[in-house]
Motif scaffolding. Structure first.
Motif, short mmCIF file in Angstrom:
data_model
loop_
_atom_site.label_atom_id
_atom_site.label_comp_id
_atom_site.label_asym_id
_atom_site.label_seq_id
_atom_site.Cartn_x
_atom_site.Cartn_y
_atom_site.Cartn_z
N PHE A 51 18.11 28.50 36.72
CA PHE A 51 17.76 28.62 38.13
C PHE A 51 19.00 28.58 39.01
CE2 PHE A 51 16.93 26.31 42.13
CZ PHE A 51 16.10 27.24 42.74
N ILE A 52 19.89 27.62 38.73
CA ILE A 52 21.13 27.49 39.50
C ILE A 52 22.00 28.73 39.33
CG2 ILE A 52 23.28 26.20 39.74
CD1 ILE A 52 20.88 24.81 40.95
N THR A 53 22.09 29.23 38.08
CA THR A 53 22.89 30.43 37.83
C THR A 53 22.34 31.63 38.59
OG1 THR A 53 23.45 29.63 35.61
CG2 THR A 53 23.77 31.98 36.04
N LEU A 54 21.02 31.79 38.57
CA LEU A 54 20.38 32.91 39.28
C LEU A 54 20.59 32.78 40.79
CD1 LEU A 54 18.59 35.43 39.17
CD2 LEU A 54 16.59 33.92 39.27
N LEU A 55 20.41 31.57 41.31
CA LEU A 55 20.59 31.34 42.74
C LEU A 55 22.03 31.62 43.17
CD1 LEU A 55 19.39 30.33 45.42
CD2 LEU A 55 20.02 28.00 44.73
N ALA A 56 22.99 31.12 42.38
CA ALA A 56 24.40 31.34 42.70
C ALA A 56 24.75 32.82 42.64
CB ALA A 56 25.28 30.54 41.73
N ALA A 57 24.24 33.51 41.62
CA ALA A 57 24.50 34.95 41.48
C ALA A 57 23.93 35.71 42.67
CB ALA A 57 23.92 35.47 40.17
N LEU A 58 22.74 35.31 43.11
CA LEU A 58 22.10 35.98 44.25
C LEU A 58 22.92 35.78 45.52
CD1 LEU A 58 19.64 37.53 45.34
CD2 LEU A 58 18.53 35.32 45.72
N ILE A 59 23.36 34.55 45.76
CA ILE A 59 24.15 34.25 46.96
C ILE A 59 25.48 35.01 46.95
CG2 ILE A 59 25.39 32.43 48.20
CD1 ILE A 59 23.18 30.50 47.28
N VAL A 60 26.17 34.96 45.80
CA VAL A 60 27.47 35.63 45.69
C VAL A 60 27.30 37.14 45.84
CG1 VAL A 60 29.39 36.14 44.13
CG2 VAL A 60 28.52 33.81 44.31
N THR A 61 26.23 37.70 45.28
CA THR A 61 25.99 39.14 45.40
C THR A 61 25.77 39.54 46.85
OG1 THR A 61 25.01 39.22 43.18
CG2 THR A 61 24.50 41.04 44.67
N CYS A 62 24.96 38.77 47.56
CA CYS A 62 24.69 39.07 48.97
C CYS A 62 25.97 38.97 49.80
CB CYS A 62 23.63 38.12 49.52
SG CYS A 62 21.98 38.38 48.85
N LEU A 63 26.74 37.92 49.56
CA LEU A 63 28.00 37.77 50.29
C LEU A 63 28.98 38.89 49.94
CD1 LEU A 63 28.56 33.90 50.01
CD2 LEU A 63 27.89 35.17 52.04
N GLY A 64 29.01 39.27 48.67
CA GLY A 64 29.91 40.33 48.25
C GLY A 64 29.56 41.67 48.89
N ILE A 65 28.27 41.98 48.92
CA ILE A 65 27.84 43.23 49.55
C ILE A 65 28.16 43.23 51.04
CG2 ILE A 65 25.83 44.64 50.14
CD1 ILE A 65 24.61 43.78 47.47
N ALA A 66 27.90 42.08 51.69
CA ALA A 66 28.19 41.97 53.12
C ALA A 66 29.69 42.13 53.39
CB ALA A 66 27.69 40.62 53.65
N ALA A 67 30.52 41.49 52.55
CA ALA A 67 31.96 41.58 52.73
C ALA A 67 32.49 42.98 52.43
CB ALA A 67 32.67 40.56 51.84
N LEU A 68 31.80 43.68 51.52
CA LEU A 68 32.25 45.01 51.11
C LEU A 68 32.08 46.04 52.22
CD1 LEU A 68 33.39 46.50 48.65
CD2 LEU A 68 31.04 46.99 47.95
N PHE A 69 31.00 45.93 52.96
CA PHE A 69 30.69 46.95 53.95
C PHE A 69 30.80 46.46 55.40
CE2 PHE A 69 28.26 48.08 50.12
CZ PHE A 69 28.77 49.34 49.88
N HIS A 70 31.21 45.22 55.57
CA HIS A 70 31.24 44.66 56.92
C HIS A 70 32.50 43.82 57.07
CE1 HIS A 70 29.20 43.83 60.69
NE2 HIS A 70 29.46 42.55 60.55
N THR A 71 33.47 44.30 57.82
CA THR A 71 34.75 43.61 58.00
C THR A 71 34.94 43.24 59.46
OG1 THR A 71 35.73 44.82 56.15
CG2 THR A 71 37.25 43.76 57.70
N ILE A 72 35.16 41.94 59.70
CA ILE A 72 35.36 41.43 61.06
C ILE A 72 36.84 41.13 61.26
CG2 ILE A 72 34.82 39.57 62.66
CD1 ILE A 72 32.49 41.39 62.21
N ILE A 73 37.38 41.53 62.39
CA ILE A 73 38.78 41.25 62.70
C ILE A 73 38.88 40.56 64.06
CG2 ILE A 73 39.58 43.23 61.37
CD1 ILE A 73 40.07 44.64 64.09
N PHE A 74 40.00 39.86 64.26
CA PHE A 74 40.30 39.28 65.56
C PHE A 74 41.30 40.19 66.27
CE2 PHE A 74 38.70 35.46 63.49
CZ PHE A 74 38.00 34.87 64.53
N PRO A 75 41.07 40.52 67.52
CA PRO A 75 42.01 41.37 68.27
C PRO A 75 43.38 40.71 68.37
CG PRO A 75 39.92 41.17 69.43
CD PRO A 75 39.88 40.17 68.31
N LEU A 76 44.41 41.52 68.55
CA LEU A 76 45.78 41.01 68.62
C LEU A 76 46.04 40.19 69.88
CD1 LEU A 76 47.78 44.09 67.30
CD2 LEU A 76 47.17 42.00 66.08
N ASP A 77 45.14 40.29 70.88
CA ASP A 77 45.34 39.51 72.10
C ASP A 77 44.87 38.07 71.97
OD1 ASP A 77 42.63 39.85 71.99
OD2 ASP A 77 42.43 40.89 73.90
#
Length: 351
Positions: free
Chosen positions: A20-46
Protein backbone atom coordinates in the motif's frame (compact mmCIF):
# COMPACT_ATOMS: atom_id res chain seq x y z
CA UNK A 1 -4.06 -19.87 16.84
CA UNK A 2 -0.52 -21.32 17.09
CA UNK A 3 2.70 -19.36 16.87
CA UNK A 4 3.37 -20.22 13.20
CA UNK A 5 -0.08 -19.04 12.16
CA UNK A 6 0.36 -15.80 14.09
CA UNK A 7 3.70 -15.14 12.41
CA UNK A 8 2.21 -15.80 8.97
CA UNK A 9 -0.65 -13.42 9.75
CA UNK A 10 1.77 -10.71 10.86
CA UNK A 11 3.86 -11.18 7.71
CA UNK A 12 0.75 -10.89 5.52
CA UNK A 13 -0.29 -7.69 7.29
CA UNK A 14 3.20 -6.26 6.88
CA UNK A 15 3.25 -7.24 3.20
CA UNK A 16 -0.12 -5.58 2.58
CA UNK A 17 1.03 -2.41 4.32
CA UNK A 18 4.29 -2.35 2.35
CA UNK A 19 2.44 -2.76 -0.93
CA UNK A 20 0.00 0.00 0.00
CA UNK A 21 2.78 2.43 0.95
CA UNK A 22 4.74 1.57 -2.21
CA UNK A 23 1.67 2.12 -4.40
CA UNK A 24 0.81 5.39 -2.65
CA UNK A 25 4.38 6.69 -2.92
CA UNK A 26 4.57 5.69 -6.60
CA UNK A 27 1.28 7.47 -7.29
CA UNK A 28 2.41 10.68 -5.55
CA UNK A 29 5.82 10.70 -7.24
CA UNK A 30 4.23 10.01 -10.64
CA UNK A 31 1.78 12.90 -10.27
CA UNK A 32 4.54 15.25 -9.13
CA UNK A 33 6.79 14.08 -11.95
CA UNK A 34 4.16 14.67 -14.61
CA UNK A 35 3.36 18.10 -13.16
CA UNK A 36 7.05 19.04 -13.07
CA UNK A 37 7.57 17.73 -16.60
CA UNK A 38 4.95 19.90 -18.26
CA UNK A 39 4.65 22.80 -15.83
CA UNK A 40 7.65 25.01 -14.98
CA UNK A 41 7.36 28.02 -12.67
CA UNK A 42 10.00 30.75 -12.64
CA UNK A 43 10.61 33.89 -10.62
CA UNK A 44 11.08 37.10 -12.67
CA UNK A 45 14.51 38.73 -12.56
CA UNK A 46 13.03 41.79 -10.84
CA UNK A 47 12.62 39.70 -7.64
CA UNK A 48 8.94 40.58 -7.45
CA UNK A 49 8.38 37.13 -5.90
CA UNK A 50 5.34 36.57 -8.11
CA UNK A 51 6.03 33.26 -9.87
CA UNK A 52 4.87 32.84 -13.44
CA UNK A 53 4.59 29.85 -15.75
CA UNK A 54 7.24 29.65 -18.48
CA UNK A 55 6.44 27.83 -21.71
CA UNK A 56 10.01 27.83 -23.04
CA UNK A 57 11.41 26.33 -19.85
CA UNK A 58 8.64 23.72 -19.83
CA UNK A 59 9.51 22.69 -23.38
CA UNK A 60 13.24 22.67 -22.62
CA UNK A 61 12.65 20.61 -19.50
CA UNK A 62 10.45 18.08 -21.29
CA UNK A 63 12.89 17.62 -24.18
CA UNK A 64 15.81 17.39 -21.78
CA UNK A 65 14.00 14.81 -19.69
CA UNK A 66 13.40 12.46 -22.62
CA UNK A 67 17.01 12.84 -23.78
CA UNK A 68 18.36 12.03 -20.33
CA UNK A 69 15.85 9.20 -19.86
CA UNK A 70 16.93 7.67 -23.16
CA UNK A 71 20.58 8.02 -22.26
CA UNK A 72 19.98 6.46 -18.84
CA UNK A 73 18.08 3.54 -20.39
CA UNK A 74 20.81 2.91 -22.97
CA UNK A 75 23.51 3.13 -20.30
CA UNK A 76 21.64 0.76 -18.00
CA UNK A 77 21.25 -1.80 -20.79
CA UNK A 78 24.83 -1.75 -22.02
CA UNK A 79 27.02 -0.63 -19.13
CA UNK A 80 28.54 -3.39 -17.03
CA UNK A 81 28.22 -2.07 -13.47
CA UNK A 82 30.38 -4.87 -12.15
CA UNK A 83 33.31 -3.46 -14.12
CA UNK A 84 32.95 -0.04 -12.54
CA UNK A 85 34.92 1.00 -9.44
CA UNK A 86 33.78 -0.25 -6.06
CA UNK A 87 31.07 1.41 -3.99
CA UNK A 88 33.74 2.76 -1.67
CA UNK A 89 35.38 4.54 -4.60
CA UNK A 90 32.01 5.89 -5.75
CA UNK A 91 31.40 7.36 -2.29
CA UNK A 92 34.83 9.01 -2.32
CA UNK A 93 34.23 10.51 -5.76
CA UNK A 94 30.86 11.79 -4.56
CA UNK A 95 32.44 13.52 -1.55
CA UNK A 96 35.27 15.10 -3.55
CA UNK A 97 32.91 16.25 -6.31
CA UNK A 98 30.44 17.83 -3.88
CA UNK A 99 33.30 19.52 -2.02
CA UNK A 100 34.82 20.91 -5.22
CA UNK A 101 31.53 22.24 -6.59
CA UNK A 102 30.40 23.54 -3.20
CA UNK A 103 33.64 25.33 -2.33
CA UNK A 104 33.86 26.81 -5.82
CA UNK A 105 30.31 28.10 -5.54
CA UNK A 106 30.91 29.54 -2.06
CA UNK A 107 33.95 31.42 -3.34
CA UNK A 108 31.81 32.97 -6.09
CA UNK A 109 28.46 33.55 -4.39
CA UNK A 110 29.48 35.97 -1.64
CA UNK A 111 26.34 38.10 -1.58
CA UNK A 112 24.88 39.17 1.75
CA UNK A 113 21.79 37.43 3.16
CA UNK A 114 18.47 39.16 2.59
CA UNK A 115 14.79 38.66 3.50
CA UNK A 116 14.31 35.55 5.70
CA UNK A 117 18.05 34.93 5.94
CA UNK A 118 18.80 38.55 6.72
CA UNK A 119 16.16 38.61 9.43
CA UNK A 120 17.68 35.55 11.12
CA UNK A 121 21.18 37.01 10.99
CA UNK A 122 20.03 40.42 12.24
CA UNK A 123 18.20 38.92 15.20
CA UNK A 124 21.23 36.76 16.03
CA UNK A 125 23.45 39.88 16.00
CA UNK A 126 21.04 41.64 18.35
CA UNK A 127 21.15 38.61 20.64
CA UNK A 128 24.95 38.62 20.63
CA UNK A 129 24.97 42.33 21.49
CA UNK A 130 22.16 41.87 24.02
CA UNK A 131 20.27 44.60 22.14
CA UNK A 132 16.94 44.16 23.93
CA UNK A 133 15.58 47.44 22.58
CA UNK A 134 15.59 46.26 18.96
CA UNK A 135 14.55 42.75 19.94
CA UNK A 136 11.49 44.10 21.75
CA UNK A 137 10.64 46.54 18.97
CA UNK A 138 10.77 43.85 16.28
CA UNK A 139 7.83 41.42 16.39
CA UNK A 140 9.36 38.66 14.24
CA UNK A 141 10.02 36.31 17.15
CA UNK A 142 6.57 36.94 18.58
CA UNK A 143 5.03 35.93 15.25
CA UNK A 144 7.37 33.05 14.45
CA UNK A 145 8.79 31.70 17.72
CA UNK A 146 9.44 28.32 16.09
CA UNK A 147 12.36 30.00 14.28
CA UNK A 148 14.08 30.41 17.64
CA UNK A 149 16.15 27.24 17.27
CA UNK A 150 17.91 28.33 14.10
CA UNK A 151 18.37 31.91 15.30
CA UNK A 152 20.06 30.59 18.44
CA UNK A 153 22.30 28.47 16.21
CA UNK A 154 23.26 31.58 14.18
CA UNK A 155 23.98 33.38 17.45
CA UNK A 156 26.34 30.60 18.53
CA UNK A 157 28.13 30.66 15.17
CA UNK A 158 28.51 34.44 15.46
CA UNK A 159 29.99 34.12 18.93
CA UNK A 160 32.45 31.49 17.72
CA UNK A 161 33.51 33.00 14.39
CA UNK A 162 32.50 36.65 14.57
CA UNK A 163 29.41 38.66 13.76
CA UNK A 164 28.49 39.15 10.09
CA UNK A 165 30.75 36.23 9.14
CA UNK A 166 28.53 34.11 6.89
CA UNK A 167 31.21 31.74 5.62
CA UNK A 168 31.25 29.34 8.63
CA UNK A 169 27.47 28.87 8.39
CA UNK A 170 27.71 28.23 4.64
CA UNK A 171 30.57 25.78 5.13
CA UNK A 172 28.45 24.02 7.75
CA UNK A 173 25.64 23.89 5.17
CA UNK A 174 28.01 22.30 2.64
CA UNK A 175 29.00 19.68 5.22
CA UNK A 176 25.33 18.94 5.89
CA UNK A 177 24.67 18.62 2.15
CA UNK A 178 27.43 16.03 1.85
CA UNK A 179 25.95 14.19 4.84
CA UNK A 180 22.54 14.27 3.14
CA UNK A 181 23.93 12.89 -0.13
CA UNK A 182 25.86 10.07 1.53
CA UNK A 183 23.02 9.19 3.89
CA UNK A 184 20.50 9.04 1.05
CA UNK A 185 22.80 6.65 -0.81
CA UNK A 186 23.36 4.55 2.32
CA UNK A 187 19.59 4.25 2.73
CA UNK A 188 19.38 3.09 -0.89
CA UNK A 189 22.17 0.60 -0.27
CA UNK A 190 20.39 -0.89 2.73
CA UNK A 191 17.00 -0.86 1.05
CA UNK A 192 17.86 -2.47 -2.30
CA UNK A 193 21.10 -4.33 -1.49
CA UNK A 194 22.10 -3.82 -5.11
CA UNK A 195 25.40 -2.19 -6.09
CA UNK A 196 24.11 -1.04 -9.49
CA UNK A 197 21.13 0.75 -7.93
CA UNK A 198 23.34 2.34 -5.27
CA UNK A 199 25.91 3.52 -7.81
CA UNK A 200 23.17 5.01 -9.98
CA UNK A 201 21.79 6.82 -6.92
CA UNK A 202 25.25 8.19 -6.09
CA UNK A 203 25.65 9.56 -9.62
CA UNK A 204 22.14 11.06 -9.83
CA UNK A 205 22.19 12.62 -6.36
CA UNK A 206 25.62 14.15 -6.93
CA UNK A 207 24.50 15.49 -10.31
CA UNK A 208 21.60 17.32 -8.64
CA UNK A 209 23.46 20.63 -8.49
CA UNK A 210 20.65 22.73 -6.92
CA UNK A 211 21.16 20.89 -3.63
CA UNK A 212 24.90 21.62 -3.56
CA UNK A 213 24.40 25.24 -4.65
CA UNK A 214 21.87 25.58 -1.83
CA UNK A 215 24.82 25.80 0.58
CA UNK A 216 24.64 29.61 0.49
CA UNK A 217 21.10 29.59 1.90
CA UNK A 218 21.31 30.60 5.57
CA UNK A 219 18.27 28.82 6.91
CA UNK A 220 17.43 25.64 8.78
CA UNK A 221 16.35 23.54 5.78
CA UNK A 222 19.73 22.01 4.95
CA UNK A 223 20.86 20.77 8.40
CA UNK A 224 17.32 19.67 9.15
CA UNK A 225 17.23 17.50 6.02
CA UNK A 226 20.58 15.92 6.88
CA UNK A 227 19.48 14.92 10.37
CA UNK A 228 16.10 13.68 9.10
CA UNK A 229 17.85 11.34 6.66
CA UNK A 230 20.21 10.20 9.42
CA UNK A 231 17.16 9.43 11.58
CA UNK A 232 15.69 7.32 8.76
CA UNK A 233 18.97 5.45 8.25
CA UNK A 234 19.31 4.74 11.97
CA UNK A 235 15.73 3.50 12.12
CA UNK A 236 16.50 1.08 9.29
CA UNK A 237 19.60 -0.08 11.18
CA UNK A 238 17.50 -0.62 14.33
CA UNK A 239 14.93 -2.66 12.42
CA UNK A 240 17.56 -4.81 10.74
CA UNK A 241 19.40 -5.42 14.03
CA UNK A 242 16.46 -7.40 15.36
CA UNK A 243 18.64 -10.08 16.97
CA UNK A 244 20.75 -7.66 19.01
CA UNK A 245 18.73 -5.72 21.59
CA UNK A 246 21.64 -3.43 22.54
CA UNK A 247 22.23 -2.36 18.93
CA UNK A 248 18.50 -1.94 18.36
CA UNK A 249 18.20 0.27 21.43
CA UNK A 250 21.27 2.31 20.46
CA UNK A 251 20.13 2.88 16.87
CA UNK A 252 16.56 3.68 17.88
CA UNK A 253 17.72 6.17 20.51
CA UNK A 254 20.13 7.85 18.09
CA UNK A 255 17.32 8.08 15.53
CA UNK A 256 15.19 9.99 18.03
CA UNK A 257 18.16 12.23 18.89
CA UNK A 258 18.62 13.08 15.19
CA UNK A 259 14.93 13.93 14.96
CA UNK A 260 15.35 16.29 17.91
CA UNK A 261 18.20 18.13 16.15
CA UNK A 262 16.27 18.22 12.86
CA UNK A 263 13.22 19.70 14.55
CA UNK A 264 15.43 22.21 16.36
CA UNK A 265 16.69 23.52 13.02
CA UNK A 266 13.35 23.36 11.19
CA UNK A 267 9.98 22.45 12.77
CA UNK A 268 8.69 21.41 9.33
CA UNK A 269 10.69 18.21 9.84
CA UNK A 270 7.65 17.02 11.74
CA UNK A 271 6.63 15.21 8.54
CA UNK A 272 9.67 12.91 8.90
CA UNK A 273 8.82 12.31 12.55
CA UNK A 274 5.27 11.30 11.64
CA UNK A 275 6.57 8.87 9.01
CA UNK A 276 9.07 7.30 11.40
CA UNK A 277 6.45 6.98 14.14
CA UNK A 278 4.04 5.29 11.72
CA UNK A 279 6.70 2.73 10.81
CA UNK A 280 7.32 2.01 14.50
CA UNK A 281 3.56 1.54 14.99
CA UNK A 282 3.35 -0.93 12.11
CA UNK A 283 6.27 -2.92 13.52
CA UNK A 284 4.66 -2.89 16.95
CA UNK A 285 1.37 -4.13 15.53
CA UNK A 286 2.89 -6.73 13.20
CA UNK A 287 5.67 -8.14 15.39
CA UNK A 288 4.62 -7.26 18.95
CA UNK A 289 8.07 -5.87 19.81
CA UNK A 290 7.74 -4.16 23.17
CA UNK A 291 11.00 -2.24 22.71
CA UNK A 292 9.38 -0.34 19.83
CA UNK A 293 7.12 1.41 22.38
CA UNK A 294 10.27 3.01 23.78
CA UNK A 295 11.17 4.41 20.36
CA UNK A 296 7.65 5.77 19.84
CA UNK A 297 7.85 7.56 23.19
CA UNK A 298 11.34 8.87 22.40
CA UNK A 299 10.04 10.31 19.12
CA UNK A 300 7.24 12.12 20.93
CA UNK A 301 9.69 13.41 23.55
CA UNK A 302 12.01 14.64 20.78
CA UNK A 303 9.17 16.65 19.25
CA UNK A 304 8.05 18.16 22.55
CA UNK A 305 11.61 19.02 23.60
CA UNK A 306 12.61 20.50 20.23
CA UNK A 307 9.45 22.61 20.22
CA UNK A 308 9.73 23.87 23.79
CA UNK A 309 13.44 24.24 24.61
CA UNK A 310 14.41 26.81 21.90
CA UNK A 311 11.41 28.99 22.76
CA UNK A 312 12.20 28.75 26.49
CA UNK A 313 15.83 29.74 25.85
CA UNK A 314 14.77 32.62 23.62
CA UNK A 315 12.22 33.90 26.14
CA UNK A 316 14.94 33.78 28.81
CA UNK A 317 17.27 35.84 26.61
CA UNK A 318 14.85 38.57 25.53
CA UNK A 319 12.57 38.60 28.60
CA UNK A 320 9.44 38.55 26.45
CA UNK A 321 6.87 35.72 26.33
CA UNK A 322 6.50 34.24 22.84
CA UNK A 323 2.92 33.12 23.35
CA UNK A 324 1.10 34.60 20.34
CA UNK A 325 2.63 32.88 17.30
CA UNK A 326 1.43 32.57 13.73
CA UNK A 327 0.17 28.96 13.34
CA UNK A 328 2.85 26.66 11.89
CA UNK A 329 0.45 25.31 9.30
CA UNK A 330 0.41 28.72 7.61
CA UNK A 331 4.11 28.45 6.87
CA UNK A 332 6.44 31.39 6.56
CA UNK A 333 5.03 34.27 4.52
CA UNK A 334 7.15 35.90 1.86
CA UNK A 335 6.83 39.35 3.37
CA UNK A 336 7.35 40.46 6.94
CA UNK A 337 6.51 43.65 8.71
CA UNK A 338 10.24 44.27 8.89
CA UNK A 339 12.94 42.76 6.72
CA UNK A 340 16.66 42.90 7.28
CA UNK A 341 19.62 43.11 4.95
CA UNK A 342 23.17 42.69 6.21
CA UNK A 343 25.68 44.51 4.02
CA UNK A 344 29.21 43.37 3.31
CA UNK A 345 30.55 46.12 5.60
CA UNK A 346 28.55 44.73 8.50
CA UNK A 347 25.87 47.41 8.65
CA UNK A 348 22.24 46.35 8.90
CA UNK A 349 19.29 47.92 7.09
CA UNK A 350 15.77 47.42 8.38
CA UNK A 351 13.14 47.75 5.64
Amino acid sequence: MNKTTQENTHLKIEDIFNRFITLLAALIVTCLGIAALFHTIIFPLDYSEKPTNSLKYSIAGTVGFFILAGAAYYTGKHLKFKRLPSLKTFYRIQTYTALFIGLTWLSIATTSPVADQGTSITLSIWLQNNDLGNLHANDYLQQYPFQSGYILFCTLMGQLFGMNNMLPIRLFNLLMIIVSLKTLCKITERMFKNDAVTKATIVLSTAFLPLILFATFIYGNIPSLAFCLLACLLQMAAIQASDDIRKRLAYGTLSAACLFVALWFKPNSLIFLIGIELIWLVILFAHKRVLVITFIILGAVAYIAASAIPIFLMESRINVPLDNPTPKRLGLPWAYKSLATVRQDGTTIML
